[in-house]
Design a protein around this motif. Structure first.
Motif, PDB file in Angstrom:
ATOM      1  N   GLN A   1     -55.471  32.535  31.659  1.00 28.97           N
ATOM      2  CA  GLN A   1     -55.621  33.193  32.953  1.00 28.97           C
ATOM      3  C   GLN A   1     -54.830  34.493  32.952  1.00 28.97           C
ATOM      4  O   GLN A   1     -53.660  34.537  32.580  1.00 28.97           O
ATOM      5  N   CYS A   2     -55.481  35.534  33.420  1.00 29.71           N
ATOM      6  CA  CYS A   2     -54.886  36.857  33.385  1.00 29.71           C
ATOM      7  C   CYS A   2     -53.787  36.989  34.442  1.00 29.71           C
ATOM      8  O   CYS A   2     -53.963  36.596  35.588  1.00 29.71           O
ATOM      9  N   ALA A   3     -52.679  37.550  34.027  1.00 20.50           N
ATOM     10  CA  ALA A   3     -51.566  37.745  34.960  1.00 20.50           C
ATOM     11  C   ALA A   3     -51.793  38.954  35.862  1.00 20.50           C
ATOM     12  O   ALA A   3     -51.095  39.142  36.845  1.00 20.50           O
ATOM     13  N   PHE A   4     -52.775  39.732  35.518  1.00 17.76           N
ATOM     14  CA  PHE A   4     -52.992  40.953  36.290  1.00 17.76           C
ATOM     15  C   PHE A   4     -54.100  40.785  37.336  1.00 17.76           C
ATOM     16  O   PHE A   4     -53.974  41.283  38.446  1.00 17.76           O
ATOM     17  N   CYS A   5     -55.166  40.074  36.947  1.00 18.59           N
ATOM     18  CA  CYS A   5     -56.263  39.941  37.903  1.00 18.59           C
ATOM     19  C   CYS A   5     -56.640  38.485  38.149  1.00 18.59           C
ATOM     20  O   CYS A   5     -57.576  38.205  38.899  1.00 18.59           O
ATOM     21  N   SER A   6     -55.990  37.548  37.485  1.00 18.63           N
ATOM     22  CA  SER A   6     -56.220  36.104  37.658  1.00 18.63           C
ATOM     23  C   SER A   6     -57.521  35.606  37.052  1.00 18.63           C
ATOM     24  O   SER A   6     -57.820  34.423  37.126  1.00 18.63           O
TER      25      SER A   6
ATOM     26  N   ARG B   1     -58.323  40.563  25.033  1.00 20.26           N
ATOM     27  CA  ARG B   1     -58.126  41.166  26.358  1.00 20.26           C
ATOM     28  C   ARG B   1     -58.735  40.303  27.445  1.00 20.26           C
ATOM     29  O   ARG B   1     -59.591  39.459  27.184  1.00 20.26           O
ATOM     30  N   CYS B   2     -58.286  40.525  28.645  1.00 20.60           N
ATOM     31  CA  CYS B   2     -58.881  39.861  29.801  1.00 20.60           C
ATOM     32  C   CYS B   2     -60.322  40.366  29.958  1.00 20.60           C
ATOM     33  O   CYS B   2     -60.591  41.558  29.813  1.00 20.60           O
ATOM     34  N   ASN B   3     -61.210  39.440  30.269  1.00 19.45           N
ATOM     35  CA  ASN B   3     -62.608  39.829  30.409  1.00 19.45           C
ATOM     36  C   ASN B   3     -62.851  40.795  31.556  1.00 19.45           C
ATOM     37  O   ASN B   3     -63.707  41.654  31.479  1.00 19.45           O
ATOM     38  N   ARG B   4     -62.091  40.609  32.614  1.00 20.45           N
ATOM     39  CA  ARG B   4     -62.387  41.423  33.785  1.00 20.45           C
ATOM     40  C   ARG B   4     -61.614  42.733  33.811  1.00 20.45           C
ATOM     41  O   ARG B   4     -62.199  43.812  33.816  1.00 20.45           O
ATOM     42  N   CYS B   5     -60.287  42.656  33.836  1.00 24.99           N
ATOM     43  CA  CYS B   5     -59.513  43.901  34.021  1.00 24.99           C
ATOM     44  C   CYS B   5     -59.156  44.559  32.704  1.00 24.99           C
ATOM     45  O   CYS B   5     -58.595  45.641  32.681  1.00 24.99           O
ATOM     46  N   LYS B   6     -59.459  43.878  31.605  1.00 25.14           N
ATOM     47  CA  LYS B   6     -59.245  44.436  30.268  1.00 25.14           C
ATOM     48  C   LYS B   6     -57.770  44.573  29.893  1.00 25.14           C
ATOM     49  O   LYS B   6     -57.428  45.320  28.965  1.00 25.14           O
TER      50      LYS B   6
HETATM   51 ZN   LIG Z   1     -57.363  40.564  34.084  1.00 21.94          ZN
END
Ligand SMILES: [Zn+2]
Length: 1122
Positions: free
Chosen positions: A474-479, A452-457
């Motif tokens: 790189q997360c597509a949801f929160c970058s 999972r993305c570290n920030r937005c999960k």
């Molecule tokens: Zn994210």
């Protein structure tokens, strides 16, 4: 009873994903031993397992090593056959009585060969454009307008060679006179026909029909344009010169999805994202559509719906004869041009001249039903829900899981506000897929759990961008950039794509599942398998109607069909039994007992469960005791005189039992009366129809006590879902009784005046399906979005304790959740917008899983792009849910007005910003929304928003609750029923006859029709029906001898009888609920019931006809524009 929904079929190649076949990973993950077989750390890619659970005889908790790899084909195909068959995904064959047909096999009128199918995918709507334009031009001024630049769907490579002006999805009817109904004596009004070059002034309408339920046009100055013909040279005589500049329109080149590069040449069919781009003129096709009567004008020779079909959906150079659809006999009135002049005034508008739902549905079938819909292209509008099509997951979720109202979102909130188009998605996370589509693969990322993305999960998905040689993504949801864990590392190829791209569902597919670790479990404990508790009302009414006897008899066999995981031999679900009236009876059915033991709890003020051991048992182990119990229950209470019941304590008892067993589960409550007995949750009869149309009407939809709200909360916390089967003979207060069901993701069923003889079939079918269906327990759904938009509102059967988590005590394969999105920042066209829906749930064996659905949408800076990529069926699904929630706090009139207003704003914004300038008297609708008025009117006229005198308060509350969790296909057919001319069925074909529009004037006295809306099923027989046909179907000699009390069609050995019965069976199999058949003879008193569903007609309770409502909408739109 296999819950095949989660069976990833290894042996089953998914089209286009050969990569999966190479990996025979079949490692088993057992609930009790979560980490034992995670190979991923050493091995190559083995994230996902073909099956979530042990093969063969292994029990889920056995922890045994994997069986052979890969799973046997036989097992696979068995599983597959069962999967996706609507009702029989679970387990062995049902009894004959329960037999159903594969959902995916029916209703395929669209399967006629189409000559130009290679152009098909994106297109039906755009193809119609010239039609409408032509119609508009003709009707508006003269018929010799130059042919519009025709659009056709060339091969994908050619779609940018746009030569013509934009394809506006405009539709225009000769409405310009409607609002200005100035009678002109001596000048018989005429309808604009193609070929007529009469000036518009001759269209002047007759007076508004008296019964029209529309506000009078008074007070609004009539625009002059309404009286005169549209100005020559305006858009009416040709394609609008003032289309948006081609720089915008057609807009951007297709965006490939950010993540899942559908880099499989030849796999992604090239339909452009913007399906309605202009293509090189192909004169041979240009004019055919003008024959299309859907927008009027061509009423004459085929007065029935036939006109719309004469040339419509074909893209060949010659109209295809559609013999079966043409039936001049089937309309009572003669063609218009044979009518004496004064009769031509009957309709101010030719009903064939306004957008036809049937036309749109049939066109979509023809154009889009023949080719698979590949999801690899971002922002692509899928075929309609009424079209039978195959879906290939290429990086975005199948529309069976997520459907949006808009596939091209406005970049800014200002734009969104301006157009008023709700940005909404209908998500059905556990939707049943047809047998030929692979169910979501199951991915195991090992003991660290899903990546999972570290920030937005957000969960790993095709939109994540791997960088730095694959060491980070790189997360597509929160970058946010996240390190790739060593065990998940993989090199990138020269395009920057991971080498294992095609081998990992989470990198290349829109939908898949992750195995969850203990971190995802309540109290960090692997859950116990769920339990089912059957709670049976044994009061006087329930016994007398035959319910108790019927139910107990059925349960004996039904218990063999409890949901099962994969190929598991038996279900892990435990069962328990309670009966009740004023007191509760618990049963000990422990396998070691010779006879079941009953324990009575009469102190119901503070509910407790009197036994723990022996209450919830394994069916197979306790079979003998259970059977004995089910034999005894009807006898024990046969002579009961007890009429009072409790209800709150029943739910409490079930909840306490689940708590004690530390598991999630479902209560099946079979209940007959208003709970009047002294007990918590006791109700009183507060039905009051006088409240209808007053400010207090909302009270009827609200629960009468907060007791059930609190109880629902507790149930959700425990993962206790409640399915409610009601058998009322009078008011039972569905609004209150259904509340816990509603908030726990349960299902409600209602059998008013239940008699086992007459209604048993329906009830047992519903019960079977309900017990057996794929279900996830103790669920939480979270919808994540990329920066710029976020999910702000949710509609469905669930509970929310905060603004983001949708809590579902259970979620089954039939339930959909409608989500609304709002801007919180700007979007941009390059990045588009991404949605990820994650559903955490416990499977029927107690396995904790996450089902992930991803969808990427386009974004636009031009409103026209938005309007060309909308889906009206989804829009309506949202509107109805919004409205049905609105009635809880507003008068129904306010709710109706709000709906009309928002719709008018949507259409007015289109008119103002996207359509070419033209006479204000013209109604111009965006192509994708041309059915918005007719469908909206169906919603406005529905029993919830505008009830007739015969509709009970309970029925309104019931429908309101049902609709709330319906998906798009269900709301579509519910509000605009399917009406099939049985007398035109082709007995040699598997296809259904083409539906006709829901209007009495479409019915022929010589015909037989089948009408269904997902809840009701009618067969209407015209009084002049041929005796042969009557004999073939009803086995009697004449119309008069037909027994309208028949609940089933006689089984006769002739092609008509067989075909009709098979149609009925197929239609039933398509719907989540069993529809009882009702025979209606023309002019019988039951005909009123049937006519209630003829949605284009004026309704008895004051609902406007389609034509009248369209006029009304037009007026609203003009007011907004002036
Ligand atoms: Zn994210």
């Amino acid at each position: 009873m296999n819950q095949q929904g989660h069976m990833a079929s290894y042996g089953q190649p998914q089209p286009g994903y050969q990569g999966y076949q190479q990996f025979g990973y079949n490692s088993q993950h057992t609930a009790g031993v979560p980490t034992s077989q995670y190979g991923p750390y050493n091995g190559p890619v083995q994230g996902y397992q073909p099956t979530a659970v042990p093969q063969g005889p292994l029990r889920p908790t056995s922890g045994a090593p994997p069986t052979s790899l890969p799973p046997s084909t036989a097992a696979q195909s068995t599983a597959y056959n069962q999967y996706g068959q609507g009702d029989i995904q679970n387990g062995p064959a049902m009894s004959d009585q329960m037999q159903r047909f594969p959902v995916s096999q029916s209703y395929m009128p669209g399967s006629q060969p189409m000559p130009y199918q290679q152009y098909a995918p994106p297109a039906s709507n755009a193809q119609q454009l010239p039609n409408q334009m032509a119609a508009m031009q003709i009707s508006g001024s003269t018929s010799n307008a130059p042919p519009p630049v025709s659009q056709s769907y060339g091969p994908p490579t050619s779609h940018r060679q746009t030569t013509g002006p934009a394809v506006y999805t405009q539709y225009s009817t000769p409405l310009q006179n409607i609002a200005s109904n100035v009678p002109q004596s001596g000048n018989p009004p005429q309808l604009p026909f193609p070929g007529q070059s009469a000036p518009v002034t001759t269209f002047t309408s007759p007076p508004t029909s008296a019964g029209m339920n529309l506000p009078p046009p008074s007070g609004v100055p009539r625009p002059t344009a309404m009286h005169g013909p549209p100005l020559p040279g305006q858009s009416l005589t040709g394609f609008p010169p003032s289309q948006p500049p081609t720089g915008h329109y057609p807009p951007q080149p297709n965006h490939r999805p950010a993540g899942p590069q559908p880099g499989m040449p030849g796999v992604v069919p090239g339909p452009p994202t913007q399906g309605f781009q202009v293509h090189p003129t192909q004169p041979s096709q240009g004019f055919i559509p003008q024959q299309n009567g859907s927008f009027g004008q061509m009423r004459a020779p085929q007065p029935n719906y036939a006109a719309p079909y004469t040339g419509a959906p074909t893209y060949s150079s010659q109209p295809q004869p559609q013999q079966k659809r043409l039936d001049p006999d089937s309309i009572p009135s003669p063609p218009l041009n044979e009518l004496p002049p004064q009769q031509k005034t009957r309709h101010r508008i030719d009903p064939d001249a306004i957008p036809s739902p049937i036309q749109v549905i049939e066109d979509d079938k023809s154009n889009r039903g023949s080719e698979p819909f590949s999801t690899g292209v971002r922002g692509q509008v899928p075929p309609l829900v009424t079209t039978d099509f195959v879906i290939k997951d290429q990086g975005n979720s199948s529309p069976r899981f997520i459907r949006c109202a808009a596939y091209n979102l406005p970049c800014t909130s200002d734009m969104a506000k301006q157009c008023q188009v709700p940005l909404t998605a209908v998500i059905k996370p556990l939707a049943t897929l047809p047998a030929d589509e692979a169910p979501p693969y199951i991915v195991d990322h090992g003991e660290t759990g899903p990546i999972r993305c570290n920030r937005c999960k957000a969960y790993m998905c095709p939109y994540m961008q791997f960088i730095e040689g694959g060491r980070r993504f790189q997360c597509a949801f929160c970058s946010c950039v996240t390190e790739v864990l060593p065990h998940y590392f993989q090199h990138l190829d020269h395009t920057g794509k991971r080498m294992d791209y095609y081998d990992r569902p989470e990198l290349s597919l829109g939908s898949y599942e992750f195995l969850a670790t203990v971190d995802y479990c309540k109290n960090n404990k692997i859950p116990n398998p769920p339990a089912f508790i059957f709670m049976i009302d044994v009061s006087y009414n329930a016994l007398k109607s035959g319910l108790v006897h019927l139910l107990c008899e059925e349960l004996k066999s039904l218990l063999d069909y409890l949901p099962r995981e994969g190929n598991a031999e038996e279900s892990a679900i435990r069962v328990g039994f309670v009966t009740y009236n004023k007191v509760l009876h618990f049963y000990n059915v422990k396998s070691s007992l010779a006879q079941p033991q009953m324990m009575v709890v009469s102190d119901i003020a503070d509910m407790f469960v009197p036994l723990l051991d022996g209450f919830l048992v394994n069916v197979n182990e306790s079979r003998a005791v259970i059977n004995s119990l089910l034999e005894q229950i009807p006898e024990m209470f046969a002579d009961t005189r007890e009429t009072e019941t409790v209800f709150g304590p029943v739910i409490q008892a079930g909840l306490e039992a689940l708590k004690a067993a530390e598991c999630a589960g479902k209560l099946f409550i079979f209940h007959s009366t208003l709970p009047l007995a002294e007990a918590p949750g006791k109700l009183k009869n507060r039905d009051d129809k006088k409240l209808i149309n007053t400010d207090k009407e909302k009270v009827l939809f609200q629960p009468q006590t907060s007791f059930y709200n609190n109880l629902a909360k507790e149930c959700v916390a425990q993962g206790c879902s409640v399915d409610l089967f009601l058998f009322p003979n009078q008011y039972v207060d569905v609004a209150t009784l259904g509340l816990v069901t509603y908030q726990t993701g349960g299902s409600i069923y209602k059998y008013t005046y239940f008699q086992a003889q007459a209604d048993g079939e329906r009830f047992l079918n519903d019960l079977h399906r309900d017990v057996r269906k794929v279900i996830g327990f103790d669920s939480v759904m979270r919808v994540r979005t990329s920066t710029g938009i976020r999910a702000t509102d949710f509609f469905g059967s669930f509970y929310m304790s905060n603004t983001t988590d949708v809590e579902l005590a259970a979620l089954d394969c039939d339930k959909a959740i409608t989500v609304e999105f709002k801007h919180d920042d700007k979007l941009n066209e390059d990045n588009g917008a991404q949605i990820q829906c994650a559903l955490l749930y416990t499977s029927c064996s107690g396995q904790r899983r996450l089902r992930i659905h991803n969808l990427s949408l386009n974004c636009c800076t031009q409103l026209a792009d938005l309007y060309r990529n909308c889906e009206t069926d989804t829009l309506i699904n949202y509107f109805v849910k919004l409205a049905y929630r609105g009635v809880l706090s507003n008068p129904t009139k306010t709710v109706r007005d709000t709906l009309i207003n928002q719709s008018a704003q949507i259409l007015a914004c289109y008119r103002k910003n996207c359509a070419s300038p033209s006479s204000a008297g013209q109604l111009i609708l965006p192509e994708c929304m041309k059915l918005l008025p007719v469908y909206l009117n169906c919603v406005l006229k529905s029993d919830v928003l505008q009830p007739g005198a015969e509709v009970s308060t309970d029925d309104r509350a019931y429908i309101r609750q049902l609709i709330t969790s319906m998906d798009v296909a269900e709301t579509n057919v519910f509000f605009y029923p399917r009406l099939l001319p049985v007398h035109k069925m082709d007995v040699d074909s598997d296809d259904f006859p083409v539906a006709i529009r829901c209007s009495e004037e479409r019915l022929s006295k010589g015909g037989i029709y089948l009408l269904e809306n997902g809840l009701n099923l009618f067969i209407w027989v015209g009084m002049n029906t041929q005796h042969d046909l009557i004999q073939s179907i009803f086995n009697v000699q004449s119309f008069g001898q037909i027994d309208s009390a028949l609940a089933t069609l006689p089984m006769l050995d002739n092609p008509y009888s067989k075909k009709l019965r098979s149609m009925v069976d197929m239609i039933r199999a398509q719907r989540p609920r069993f529809m009882k058949l009702m025979i209606v003879k023309q002019d019988d008193k039951t005909e009123l019931l049937f006519k209630h569903f003829l949605m284009e007609d004026k309704s008895v309770n004051g609902g406007a006809s389609y034509v009248d409502f369209l006029c009304h909408m037009h007026k609203e739109i003009r007011q907004l524009l002036s």
